[in-house]
Design a protein around this motif. Structure first.
Motif, PDB file in Angstrom:
ATOM      1  N   LEU A 115       0.993  -0.917   0.109  1.00 24.59           N
ATOM      2  CA  LEU A 115       0.138  -0.246   0.285  1.00 24.59           C
ATOM      3  C   LEU A 115       1.054   1.195   0.261  1.00 24.59           C
ATOM      4  CD1 LEU A 115      -2.958  -1.135   2.843  1.00 24.59           C
ATOM      5  CD2 LEU A 115      -2.869  -1.400   0.608  1.00 24.59           C
ATOM      6  N   LEU A 116       1.534   1.177   0.906  1.00 26.20           N
ATOM      7  CA  LEU A 116       2.947   2.024   0.781  1.00 26.20           C
ATOM      8  C   LEU A 116       3.505   2.819  -0.328  1.00 26.20           C
ATOM      9  CD1 LEU A 116       4.010   1.670   4.333  1.00 26.20           C
ATOM     10  CD2 LEU A 116       2.910   4.196   3.649  1.00 26.20           C
ATOM     11  N   ARG A 117       3.939   1.556  -0.768  1.00 23.97           N
ATOM     12  CA  ARG A 117       4.648   1.920  -2.404  1.00 23.97           C
ATOM     13  C   ARG A 117       3.763   2.134  -3.197  1.00 23.97           C
ATOM     14  NH1 ARG A 117       6.906  -3.075  -1.139  1.00 23.97           N
ATOM     15  NH2 ARG A 117       8.766  -2.836  -0.692  1.00 23.97           N
ATOM     16  N   ALA A 118       2.675   1.851  -3.691  1.00 26.42           N
ATOM     17  CA  ALA A 118       1.837   2.424  -5.061  1.00 26.42           C
ATOM     18  C   ALA A 118       2.007   4.077  -4.071  1.00 26.42           C
ATOM     19  CB  ALA A 118       0.271   1.913  -3.828  1.00 26.42           C
ATOM     20  N   ARG A 119       1.934   4.789  -2.993  1.00 20.15           N
ATOM     21  CA  ARG A 119       1.963   5.984  -2.007  1.00 20.15           C
ATOM     22  C   ARG A 119       3.101   6.547  -2.686  1.00 20.15           C
ATOM     23  NH1 ARG A 119      -1.430   8.940   0.831  1.00 20.15           N
ATOM     24  NH2 ARG A 119      -0.472  10.564   0.833  1.00 20.15           N
ATOM     25  N   GLY A 120       4.501   6.075  -2.760  1.00 19.03           N
ATOM     26  CA  GLY A 120       5.570   6.862  -3.818  1.00 19.03           C
ATOM     27  C   GLY A 120       6.068   6.898  -2.216  1.00 19.03           C
ATOM     28  N   ALA A 121       6.135   6.398  -0.915  1.00 20.14           N
ATOM     29  CA  ALA A 121       6.314   6.288   0.230  1.00 20.14           C
ATOM     30  C   ALA A 121       8.068   5.592   0.381  1.00 20.14           C
ATOM     31  CB  ALA A 121       5.159   5.279   1.544  1.00 20.14           C
ATOM     32  N   THR A 122       8.978   6.159   1.803  1.00 15.28           N
ATOM     33  CA  THR A 122       9.794   5.985   1.712  1.00 15.28           C
ATOM     34  C   THR A 122      10.328   4.759   2.775  1.00 15.28           C
ATOM     35  OG1 THR A 122      11.074   8.032   1.343  1.00 15.28           O
ATOM     36  CG2 THR A 122      11.981   6.219   2.659  1.00 15.28           C
ATOM     37  N   ILE A 123      10.534   3.490   2.596  1.00 16.54           N
ATOM     38  CA  ILE A 123      10.093   2.383   3.313  1.00 16.54           C
ATOM     39  C   ILE A 123      11.251   2.257   3.921  1.00 16.54           C
ATOM     40  CG2 ILE A 123       9.869  -0.365   3.699  1.00 16.54           C
ATOM     41  CD1 ILE A 123       7.117   0.454   1.387  1.00 16.54           C
ATOM     42  N   LEU A 124      12.214   2.217   4.902  1.00 13.90           N
ATOM     43  CA  LEU A 124      12.872   1.728   5.649  1.00 13.90           C
ATOM     44  C   LEU A 124      12.835   0.572   6.902  1.00 13.90           C
ATOM     45  CD1 LEU A 124      12.998   5.513   5.724  1.00 13.90           C
ATOM     46  CD2 LEU A 124      14.942   4.457   7.413  1.00 13.90           C
ATOM     47  N   ARG A 125      13.475  -0.565   6.158  1.00 12.01           N
ATOM     48  CA  ARG A 125      13.680  -1.797   6.646  1.00 12.01           C
ATOM     49  C   ARG A 125      14.592  -1.875   8.166  1.00 12.01           C
ATOM     50  NH1 ARG A 125      12.446  -5.778   1.180  1.00 12.01           N
ATOM     51  NH2 ARG A 125      10.390  -4.769   1.390  1.00 12.01           N
ATOM     52  N   LEU A 126      13.645  -1.870   9.226  1.00 11.59           N
ATOM     53  CA  LEU A 126      14.975  -1.890  10.440  1.00 11.59           C
ATOM     54  C   LEU A 126      15.238  -2.582  11.124  1.00 11.59           C
ATOM     55  CD1 LEU A 126      13.824   1.218  12.307  1.00 11.59           C
ATOM     56  CD2 LEU A 126      15.653   0.600  10.023  1.00 11.59           C
ATOM     57  N   ALA A 127      15.996  -3.561  11.517  1.00 10.44           N
ATOM     58  CA  ALA A 127      16.308  -4.791  12.935  1.00 10.44           C
ATOM     59  C   ALA A 127      16.930  -4.657  14.075  1.00 10.44           C
ATOM     60  CB  ALA A 127      16.550  -6.049  11.766  1.00 10.44           C
ATOM     61  N   GLY A 128      16.832  -5.016  15.116  1.00  7.54           N
ATOM     62  CA  GLY A 128      18.021  -5.533  15.911  1.00  7.54           C
ATOM     63  C   GLY A 128      18.085  -3.531  16.224  1.00  7.54           C
ATOM     64  N   LEU A 129      16.589  -2.897  16.710  1.00  5.75           N
ATOM     65  CA  LEU A 129      17.063  -1.857  17.142  1.00  5.75           C
ATOM     66  C   LEU A 129      18.116  -1.723  18.836  1.00  5.75           C
ATOM     67  CD1 LEU A 129      13.833  -0.193  16.231  1.00  5.75           C
ATOM     68  CD2 LEU A 129      16.100   0.764  15.398  1.00  5.75           C
ATOM     69  N   HIS A 130      18.948  -1.059  19.352  1.00  9.80           N
ATOM     70  CA  HIS A 130      19.546  -0.709  20.021  1.00  9.80           C
ATOM     71  C   HIS A 130      19.294   0.602  20.584  1.00  9.80           C
ATOM     72  CE1 HIS A 130      23.668  -0.874  19.486  1.00  9.80           C
ATOM     73  NE2 HIS A 130      23.675  -1.012  18.637  1.00  9.80           N
ATOM     74  N   GLY A 131      19.709   0.263  22.388  1.00  4.79           N
ATOM     75  CA  GLY A 131      20.896   2.099  22.379  1.00  4.79           C
ATOM     76  C   GLY A 131      19.745   2.042  23.477  1.00  4.79           C
ATOM     77  N   TYR A 132      21.105   3.273  24.242  1.00  5.68           N
ATOM     78  CA  TYR A 132      20.238   3.812  25.597  1.00  5.68           C
ATOM     79  C   TYR A 132      19.382   2.558  26.184  1.00  5.68           C
ATOM     80  CZ  TYR A 132      21.079   7.562  23.112  1.00  5.68           C
ATOM     81  OH  TYR A 132      22.202   8.783  21.917  1.00  5.68           O
ATOM     82  N   ASP A 133      18.313   2.515  27.144  1.00  7.33           N
ATOM     83  CA  ASP A 133      17.221   1.083  27.536  1.00  7.33           C
ATOM     84  C   ASP A 133      17.410  -0.079  26.882  1.00  7.33           C
ATOM     85  OD1 ASP A 133      15.356   2.428  26.150  1.00  7.33           O
ATOM     86  OD2 ASP A 133      13.919   2.192  27.267  1.00  7.33           O
ATOM     87  N   ARG A 134      17.605  -0.030  25.753  1.00  8.15           N
ATOM     88  CA  ARG A 134      17.435  -1.869  24.712  1.00  8.15           C
ATOM     89  C   ARG A 134      19.116  -1.883  24.584  1.00  8.15           C
ATOM     90  NH1 ARG A 134      12.875  -0.718  20.580  1.00  8.15           N
ATOM     91  NH2 ARG A 134      11.490  -0.458  20.929  1.00  8.15           N
ATOM     92  N   GLN A 135      19.303  -3.083  25.256  1.00  6.60           N
ATOM     93  CA  GLN A 135      20.980  -3.717  25.201  1.00  6.60           C
ATOM     94  C   GLN A 135      20.765  -4.449  24.530  1.00  6.60           C
ATOM     95  OE1 GLN A 135      22.975  -2.695  26.842  1.00  6.60           O
ATOM     96  NE2 GLN A 135      21.771  -1.016  27.727  1.00  6.60           N
ATOM     97  N   PRO A 136      22.176  -3.972  23.567  1.00  9.84           N
ATOM     98  CA  PRO A 136      22.086  -6.027  22.467  1.00  9.84           C
ATOM     99  C   PRO A 136      21.594  -6.704  21.860  1.00  9.84           C
ATOM    100  CG  PRO A 136      24.097  -4.055  22.265  1.00  9.84           C
ATOM    101  CD  PRO A 136      23.074  -4.013  23.728  1.00  9.84           C
ATOM    102  N   GLY A 137      21.510  -7.359  23.547  1.00 11.31           N
ATOM    103  CA  GLY A 137      21.117  -8.969  23.714  1.00 11.31           C
ATOM    104  C   GLY A 137      19.582  -8.710  23.674  1.00 11.31           C
ATOM    105  N   ARG A 138      18.731  -7.672  23.334  1.00  8.58           N
ATOM    106  CA  ARG A 138      17.400  -8.533  23.060  1.00  8.58           C
ATOM    107  C   ARG A 138      17.166  -7.925  21.853  1.00  8.58           C
ATOM    108  NH1 ARG A 138      12.756  -3.577  21.565  1.00  8.58           N
ATOM    109  NH2 ARG A 138      11.525  -4.226  22.122  1.00  8.58           N
TER     110      ARG A 138
END
Length: 198
Positions: free
Chosen positions: A139-162
Motif C-alpha cells: 500500500l505504501l509503495r503505491a503512494r510513493g512512500a520511503t520505506i526503511l526496514r529496520l532490525a536489531g534496534l538498540h541503544g540507551y535502555d535497549r541493550q544489544p542482547g535484546r
C-alpha cells in the motif's frame, strides 16, 4: 505517527531544528512529554480507522509512520494493513510518507538475503507480523512512500542482547542485525529534510 522509543526522539529533534511537529500517542498520559518537547500532541489510535484527536494530524508535508504491528494480536495479517490503509486515506496525496518497517519481511535463515527473498519462506518461516508489514508496504509503495526496514534496534535502555531474546542461535557464525537508534535517527532526519528541500 507513533511517538514511542524511536518516534519521540525523532519528533524532539525535528522540533529542535525548527520544524512544526505533530506527534501521536495511544495513551493520554504521554501527551505531556510531547508538549514539553514543543510537539503538538494527538491522542490517536488506528482501530483500524483513526480514533481520537485526528483533526489536522494528517495535514503535513511529511507523515512518518513508526507504528509496528502488534505481533501477538489475533488477525494481525489483516488488521495492520487495514490500519495503514486508513492512515493513508486521511493523508493528502502530496504528503511524503516515510515508514519504518522491519526485516521480518524476510525468512529467518542464516545466509545472505536479497530482495527476491521478501515474503518467501525460502528455508525459514516468516511471521504473521512480517507478512502484515509486507502487505502494508504494498500500500505504501503505491503512494510513493520511503520505506526503511529496520532490525536489531538498540541503544540507551535497549541493550544489544535484546535482538537475541527468544532466538536459538547455533554456532559462532550466526548473523545478528544491530543498529543504534542514533544512527536510525540520522538516516530519518536526512530522508525527511532532503524531501523538504525538494
Amino acid at each position: 505517527m507513533g511517538c514511542g522509543w524511536l518516534g519521540l526522539p525523532l519528533a524532539q529533534e525535528l522540533a529542535r531544528r525548527g520544524h512544526t511537529v505533530r506527534g501521536s500517542v495511544a495513551h493520554a498520559d504521554k501527551l505531556g512529554a510531547l508538549e514539553r518537547a514543543g510537539i503538538r500532541g494527538h491522542r490517536l489510535e488506528l482501530s483500524p480507522t483513526p480514533v481520537g484527536d485526528a483533526e489536522g494530524f494528517f495535514d503535513a508535508d511529511t507523515l512518518l509512520i513508526t507504528l509496528p504491528p502488534k505481533r501477538r494480536e489475533p488477525g494481525v495479517r489483516e488488521r495492520y494493513p487495514a490500519q495503514i490503509a486508513a492512515a493513508l486515506e486521511r493523508t493528502p496525496q502530496e504528503t511524503h510518507v516515510v515508514f519504518t518497517g522491519s526485516t521480518s519481511v524476510y525468512p529467518d535463515v542464516n545466509r545472505t538475503i536479497t530482495e527476491a527473498d521478501t515474503g518467501a519462506d525460502a528455508g525459514g518461516e516468516i511471521s504473521a507480523s512480517g507478512r502484515a508489514i509486507l502487505a502494508a508496504e504494498t500500500l505504501l509503495r503505491a503512494r510513493g512512500a520511503t520505506i526503511l526496514r529496520l532490525a536489531g534496534l538498540h541503544g540507551y535502555d535497549r541493550q544489544p542482547g535484546r535482538a537475541l531474546a527468544g532466538r536459538v542461535v547455533t554456532g559462532g557464525d550466526a548473523r545478528v542485525n544491530l543498529v543504534h537508534r542514533d544512527d536510525v535517527l540520522r538516516v530519518l532526519m536526512r530522508v525527511i529534510e532532503e524531501k523538504v528541500r525538494d
